[in-house]
Design an enzyme around this catalytic site. Structure first.
Site, mmCIF file in Angstrom:
data_model
loop_
_atom_site.group_PDB
_atom_site.id
_atom_site.type_symbol
_atom_site.label_atom_id
_atom_site.label_comp_id
_atom_site.label_asym_id
_atom_site.label_seq_id
_atom_site.Cartn_x
_atom_site.Cartn_y
_atom_site.Cartn_z
ATOM 1 N N LYS A 181 13.748 20.973 75.805
ATOM 2 C CA LYS A 181 12.358 20.588 75.566
ATOM 3 C C LYS A 181 12.348 19.102 75.194
ATOM 4 O O LYS A 181 12.656 18.722 74.067
ATOM 5 C CB LYS A 181 11.761 21.455 74.441
ATOM 6 C CG LYS A 181 10.223 21.362 74.337
ATOM 7 C CD LYS A 181 9.814 20.128 73.596
ATOM 8 C CE LYS A 181 8.311 20.046 73.393
ATOM 9 N NZ LYS A 181 7.901 18.694 72.920
ATOM 10 N N GLU A 256 19.833 16.573 63.627
ATOM 11 C CA GLU A 256 20.083 15.139 63.429
ATOM 12 C C GLU A 256 18.734 14.511 63.153
ATOM 13 O O GLU A 256 17.875 14.429 64.028
ATOM 14 C CB GLU A 256 20.754 14.531 64.662
ATOM 15 C CG GLU A 256 21.363 13.168 64.397
ATOM 16 C CD GLU A 256 20.452 12.032 64.823
ATOM 17 O OE1 GLU A 256 19.794 11.458 63.922
ATOM 18 O OE2 GLU A 256 20.403 11.725 66.012
ATOM 19 N N CYS A 289 17.399 5.796 65.139
ATOM 20 C CA CYS A 289 17.588 6.532 63.890
ATOM 21 C C CYS A 289 18.717 5.950 63.050
ATOM 22 O O CYS A 289 18.677 5.990 61.823
ATOM 23 C CB CYS A 289 17.865 8.004 64.181
ATOM 24 S SG CYS A 289 19.288 8.300 65.260
ATOM 25 N N GLU A 384 11.382 6.211 56.237
ATOM 26 C CA GLU A 384 11.747 5.730 57.568
ATOM 27 C C GLU A 384 10.511 5.218 58.305
ATOM 28 O O GLU A 384 9.539 5.951 58.505
ATOM 29 C CB GLU A 384 12.393 6.860 58.375
ATOM 30 C CG GLU A 384 12.899 6.404 59.730
ATOM 31 C CD GLU A 384 13.604 7.514 60.485
ATOM 32 O OE1 GLU A 384 14.670 7.257 61.076
ATOM 33 O OE2 GLU A 384 13.070 8.649 60.487
#
Length: 487
Positions: A181, A256, A289, A384
């Site tokens: 997906k 992750e 990331c 973040e």
């Protein structure tokens, strides 16, 4: 042209799902928009629980045959997929650039070769996967890796095909079937991958691709009782939802997640190298990331570091990612742009100072930004941003550097710049991170474990760690006295 086909830079792409070896359309679609100029790239089939269930059913039906396929044959097909990626590398590169805004030169020179390498690496690793037999009181222990079953792989938009194939390649090599997906903001190369895999001889149902919004199709995938592994790369809130969804069937997860990684610059570091490492964090418009977005500099060299950083950052060229001269492309989506600007404006209102940038550009572009005068407990330091926004703080000694570096809820990566090997050893031992780089950045070998600590993730993938996750690891213990046949 069929209503289910779109063309991007001369490349024709099927916008339907790929389920059980066939293209399947949904009744609803969503518009895929290019971050370069806001133009429509096509109307993409918008999956629901129905398509999700169909994809899992196809993966379940195909699993026994693929699991029973000898490893050498699985490896041969994966290498054929890699060959197909190589043959269409230019098409994949230009489609990916139009779809997610990352630099075309990066896709050509690094990303698409890496996509092919992902398949070849795990094909090779499969054939040498082994654990030496050992004995226990004369009994022989033999370790083997059994395919687990259908896997759901949910991938992000910042490096769509590379991050997808980090998951797809080991899952298939292990003998599992896959439902992929892709992120709804960058779905196109996943569709092309389905065509490439089918052309390479991957049996129908072994790789399925479904598109759509997580809120509409996600639970059908992650809560399905026939799914045996889920691997997700993305945000912490989404991971919590996936974990809750998977809990009913105790489906194993590999997650992750986000990062707020530090770059520690000590006074004994090569400052030019340290500045290069810091400016490199603007790669992919900061949508990485692993990016070391928190620059921590020893107080005695902070002024000189900032001067050199400002000079180098001012020479970066931001613009069309299809231009070879461009260094920084656009932010992927207006919603992401608003999120980035919100972080920066709140930080400025709280007293931060923009040494570089601090503003939006035209369209989907955000100026590379460096903020100073930020507190350790401030939002801009703790959360973040996922954009071209860095912060700079100073420290006086190793203890303070480590305290600041470890002072968030994340632990994905860290980078250390120092000229002292003993200091590097001391500091890296104390850092909470899944990966630590010393005087370098983003050196990533598929043999190495990859994953995050704290809220940056659960589990590790890469090399044997990938097979440990995507398989049921079995130990067979045989008695020492041989066999007695009963007739």
């Amino acid at each position: 042209m069929s209503e289910h086909l779109t063309t991007v830079a001369g490349v024709t792409i099927d916008t339907r799902h790929f389920i059980g070896g066939e293209r399947v359309a949904s009744t609803e679609t969503f518009t895929d928009v290019s971050p370069i100029d806001g133009s429509s790239l096509g109307e993409i089939s918008r999956g629901t629980a129905m398509e999700g269930a169909a994809a899992v059913a196809a993966a379940k039906a195909a699993f026994p045959g693929w699991a029973a396929t000898p490893p050498a044959e699985r490896a041969r097909i994966l290498r054929a997929v890699a060959d197909g990626v190589d043959e269409r590398a230019e098409e994949l590169a230009i489609v990916e650039t139009n779809d997610n805004g990352a630099l075309l030169r990066s896709h050509r020179r690094g990303i698409m070769p890496r996509v092919a390498h992902n398949f070849r690496f795990f094909a090779d690793w499969l054939l040498k996967l082994d654990h030496e037999d050992f004995t226990t009181r004369g009994h022989t222990n033999h370790v083997s890796w059994d395919p687990a079953g259908p896997c759901v792989l949910i991938t992000p938009w910042n490096a769509p095909l590379m991050l997808a194939t980090w998951k797809v390649a080991p899952a298939l090599a292990a003998g599992n079937t896959v439902v992929l997906k892709p992120a709804e903001w960058s779905p196109l190369t996943a569709s092309l991958l389905a065509d490439i895999a089918a052309g390479a001889g991957l049996p129908a149902g072994v790789l399925n691709v479904v598109q759509g919004y997580g809120s509409e199709i996600g639970d059908a995938l992650t809560a399905h009782p026939d799914v045996r592994r889920i691997s997700f790369t993305g945000s912490v809130p989404t991971a919590r939802h996936i974990a809750a969804s998977a809990a009913a069937h105790l489906t194993p997860l590999s997650l992750e997640l986000g990062g707020k990684s530090p770059l520690l610059v000590f006074a004994d570091a090569d400052l030019d190298l340290a500045v290069d490492l810091a400016v490199e964090q603007y790669d992919n418009a900061g949508q990485v990331c692993l990016a070391a977005t928190r620059i921590l500099v020893e107080e005695t060299v902070a002024a000189e570091f900032t001067r050199r950083f400002t000079d180098k950052a001012s020479r970066l060229r931001q613009g069309d990612p299809r231009d070879e001269a461009t260094d920084i492309g656009p932010t992927i989506h207006p919603r992401q742009l608003e999120k980035i600007d919100g972080f920066v404006q709140r930080a400025l209102a709280a007293g931060a100072r923009a040494v570089v940038g601090g503003r939006r550009g035209e369209g989907h572009y955000y100026a590379p930004t460096l903020l100073t005068d930020v507190a350790q407990d401030s939002e801009i330091v703790q959360e973040e941003v996922f954009g071209p926004v860095l912060t700079l703080q100073t420290f006086t000694d190793e203890d303070e550097a480590v305290r600041l570096a470890n002072g968030t809820r994340f632990g994905l990566a860290a980078t250390v710049a120092t000229g002292d090997p003993e200091r590097a050893e001391r500091v890296t031992a104390r850092l909470v991170a899944g990966t630590v780089w010393v005087n370098c950045f983003f050196v990533r070998d598929l043999q190495a474990p990859f994953g995050g600590s704290r809220q940056s993730g659960v589990g590790r993938e890469g090399g044997n760690w990938s097979f440990d996750f995507y398989c049921d690891v079995k130990n067979t213990v045989t008695a020492p006295k041989g066999w007695k046949v009963h007739g």
